[in-house]
Design a protein around this motif. Structure first.
Motif, PDB file in Angstrom:
ATOM      1  N   ASN A 112      57.301  25.844  80.884  1.00  0.00           N
ATOM      2  CA  ASN A 112      57.437  24.648  81.730  1.00  0.00           C
ATOM      3  C   ASN A 112      56.084  24.166  82.239  1.00  0.00           C
ATOM      4  OD1 ASN A 112      57.276  27.003  83.364  1.00  0.00           O
ATOM      5  ND2 ASN A 112      57.969  25.830  85.127  1.00  0.00           N
ATOM      6  N   LEU A 113      55.072  25.021  82.106  1.00  0.00           N
ATOM      7  CA  LEU A 113      53.718  24.664  82.518  1.00  0.00           C
ATOM      8  C   LEU A 113      52.754  24.816  81.349  1.00  0.00           C
ATOM      9  CD1 LEU A 113      53.402  26.518  85.958  1.00  0.00           C
ATOM     10  CD2 LEU A 113      54.151  24.161  85.549  1.00  0.00           C
ATOM     11  N   LEU A 114      51.700  24.035  81.412  1.00  0.00           N
ATOM     12  CA  LEU A 114      50.648  24.076  80.405  1.00  0.00           C
ATOM     13  C   LEU A 114      49.324  24.146  81.147  1.00  0.00           C
ATOM     14  CD1 LEU A 114      50.847  23.662  77.235  1.00  0.00           C
ATOM     15  CD2 LEU A 114      50.171  21.310  77.647  1.00  0.00           C
ATOM     16  N   VAL A 115      48.397  24.933  80.665  1.00  0.00           N
ATOM     17  CA  VAL A 115      47.054  24.939  81.244  1.00  0.00           C
ATOM     18  C   VAL A 115      46.081  24.437  80.191  1.00  0.00           C
ATOM     19  CG1 VAL A 115      46.606  27.373  80.620  1.00  0.00           C
ATOM     20  CG2 VAL A 115      45.334  26.310  82.501  1.00  0.00           C
ATOM     21  N   SER A 116      45.132  23.615  80.632  1.00  0.00           N
ATOM     22  CA  SER A 116      44.159  23.045  79.699  1.00  0.00           C
ATOM     23  C   SER A 116      42.771  23.063  80.328  1.00  0.00           C
ATOM     24  CB  SER A 116      44.541  21.603  79.328  1.00  0.00           C
ATOM     25  OG  SER A 116      44.510  20.771  80.475  1.00  0.00           O
ATOM     26  N   GLY A 117      41.771  22.999  79.466  1.00  0.00           N
ATOM     27  CA  GLY A 117      40.386  22.933  79.929  1.00  0.00           C
ATOM     28  C   GLY A 117      39.592  22.047  78.998  1.00  0.00           C
ATOM     29  N   GLY A 118      38.478  21.528  79.497  1.00  0.00           N
ATOM     30  CA  GLY A 118      37.730  20.614  78.649  1.00  0.00           C
ATOM     31  C   GLY A 118      36.304  20.381  79.081  1.00  0.00           C
ATOM     32  N   PHE A 119      35.715  19.389  78.443  1.00  0.00           N
ATOM     33  CA  PHE A 119      34.310  19.077  78.679  1.00  0.00           C
ATOM     34  C   PHE A 119      34.091  18.352  80.008  1.00  0.00           C
ATOM     35  CE2 PHE A 119      33.684  20.784  74.688  1.00  0.00           C
ATOM     36  CZ  PHE A 119      32.377  20.671  74.229  1.00  0.00           C
ATOM     37  N   ASP A 120      35.184  18.000  80.718  1.00  0.00           N
ATOM     38  CA  ASP A 120      35.023  17.456  82.068  1.00  0.00           C
ATOM     39  C   ASP A 120      34.889  18.569  83.107  1.00  0.00           C
ATOM     40  OD1 ASP A 120      37.608  18.414  82.190  1.00  0.00           O
ATOM     41  OD2 ASP A 120      38.556  16.466  82.511  1.00  0.00           O
ATOM     42  N   GLU A 121      34.812  19.831  82.622  1.00  0.00           N
ATOM     43  CA  GLU A 121      34.541  21.017  83.437  1.00  0.00           C
ATOM     44  C   GLU A 121      35.711  21.405  84.340  1.00  0.00           C
ATOM     45  OE1 GLU A 121      30.788  20.258  85.360  1.00  0.00           O
ATOM     46  OE2 GLU A 121      29.767  19.855  83.439  1.00  0.00           O
ATOM     47  N   THR A 122      36.883  20.787  84.107  1.00  0.00           N
ATOM     48  CA  THR A 122      38.057  21.120  84.917  1.00  0.00           C
ATOM     49  C   THR A 122      39.038  21.983  84.146  1.00  0.00           C
ATOM     50  OG1 THR A 122      39.412  19.217  84.237  1.00  0.00           O
ATOM     51  CG2 THR A 122      37.905  18.886  86.097  1.00  0.00           C
ATOM     52  N   VAL A 123      39.846  22.716  84.916  1.00  0.00           N
ATOM     53  CA  VAL A 123      41.054  23.371  84.410  1.00  0.00           C
ATOM     54  C   VAL A 123      42.230  22.646  85.037  1.00  0.00           C
ATOM     55  CG1 VAL A 123      42.443  25.483  84.509  1.00  0.00           C
ATOM     56  CG2 VAL A 123      39.995  25.620  84.006  1.00  0.00           C
TER      57      VAL A 123
END
Length: 331
Positions: free
Chosen positions: A139-150
């Motif tokens: 039901n949840l997804l975690v993501s990370g990226g080049f905007d330095e956020t999780v």
């Protein structure tokens, strides 16, 4: 007194690591052999993931495509397309009904396996989305990226529940622990961070003395340790509760790319497998840290590796000069 406490802590770490790999010390050598070579991608293959039941293998890459293959025979099934830029990571929901993909087009797409089509797009990251993973209940997804956020997403609503200013450089890997209460992240800033999934609070920061770029991190199956790959050609097993590195694995080459490491459990024992920039795969004994097998055949950096959930099967994929997905069996 301090040295006694330190020694006691080291002993506890060693015992915990032994428990994590209890059967490993008596393991025999793995003997993986190439069985199938799959072709179809037109650019570097960045991510491979077996479905939870092992029936499907998904591959994705810089050609903006996701390809679905039979999880054991390698037979091509279907191509999913919809992203407008390259894909860096894919992740399966626990029930295997959905697949998530993270792309340089700054979106995450959710694909239905029943419909074999995109059913939702998550928008919010302000730069390339580099990594993605589901929690246990999907039901949840975690993501990370080049905007330095999780970011932790409520999938049903398609909205982020938490936006964590997690790192000071691009985030390279994110993952939930086995019950979804914790999130681990790592980044090009060299830091590994453990987060409370509900509150978004940072509980722990792990960093090696030399502070190399951290390419990939994941919890061990029992969630007591994290396995981290760094761009000093080293893989480390951390006891995050004591902030101590308890095992290091070396022999492969990793200076430039974000290459994941995976756990392999077979009747022969427990192992670690990773791709390498010398075009090979390396397999270590989890407990002794010895390199037990080196798989050769790819013609470029092995960027993606996946392990079948219950068969003695490893999938690997190469970059631009290769473009193949290879299936290795230990029968």
């Amino acid at each position: 007194m301090q040295s006694q406490q330190t020694q006691s802590s080291q002993n506890n770490d060693s015992e915990a690591a032994r428990q994590e790999s209890a059967s490993s010390s008596s393991s025999s050598k793995p003997d993986f052999k190439l069985r199938f070579v799959l072709s179809g991608h037109k650019s570097s293959v960045s991510s491979l993931k077996f479905s939870p039941d092992g029936s499907l293998l998904a591959s994705a890459g810089a050609d903006k495509l996701i390809k679905l293959w039979n999880g054991t025979t390698g037979e091509f099934i279907q191509t999913l397309q919809g992203h407008t830029e390259g894909i860096s990571d894919i992740a399966w929901a626990t029930d295997g009904e959905y697949l998530a993909s993270a792309s340089d087009d700054k979106t995450i797409k959710i694909w239905s396996m029943e419909e074999r089509s995109e059913i939702k797009t998550l928008v919010g990251h302000t730069n390339f989305v580099f990594c993605v993973n589901y929690n246990l209940h999907s039901n949840l997804l975690v993501s990370g990226g080049f905007d330095e956020t999780v970011r932790i997403w409520d999938i049903a609503r398609g909205k982020p529940l938490k936006v964590l200013p997690a790192h000071s450089d691009p985030v390279t890997a994110v993952s939930f622990n086995h019950d979804g209460t914790l999130v681990v992240s790592c980044a090009m800033d060299g830091l590994i961070r453990i987060w409370d999934a509900e509150s978004g609070q940072c509980l722990k920061t792990l960093v090696d003395d030399d502070n190399p770029i951290c390419s990939h991190v994941k919890f061990t199956p029992n969630s007591r340790f994290v396995l981290a790959s760094t761009q000093d050609s080293t893989i480390r097993l951390w006891n995050y509760q004591t902030s101590r590195c308890v095992k290091t694995y070396t022999g492969h080459m990793n200076r430039t790319y974000c290459i994941p490491a995976c756990f392999v459990t077979t009747p022969k024992g427990k192992f670690i497998v990773s791709g390498s920039e010398d075009h090979k795969l390396y397999i270590w004994d989890l407990q002794t840290r010895q390199v037990l097998q080196v798989l050769e055949g790819h013609r470029d950096t092995v960027l993606a590796v996946a392990v079948h959930p219950f068969r003695n099967l490893i999938a690997s994929a190469g970059m631009e000069k290769d473009l193949t997905v290879r299936l290795w069996f230990d029968e």
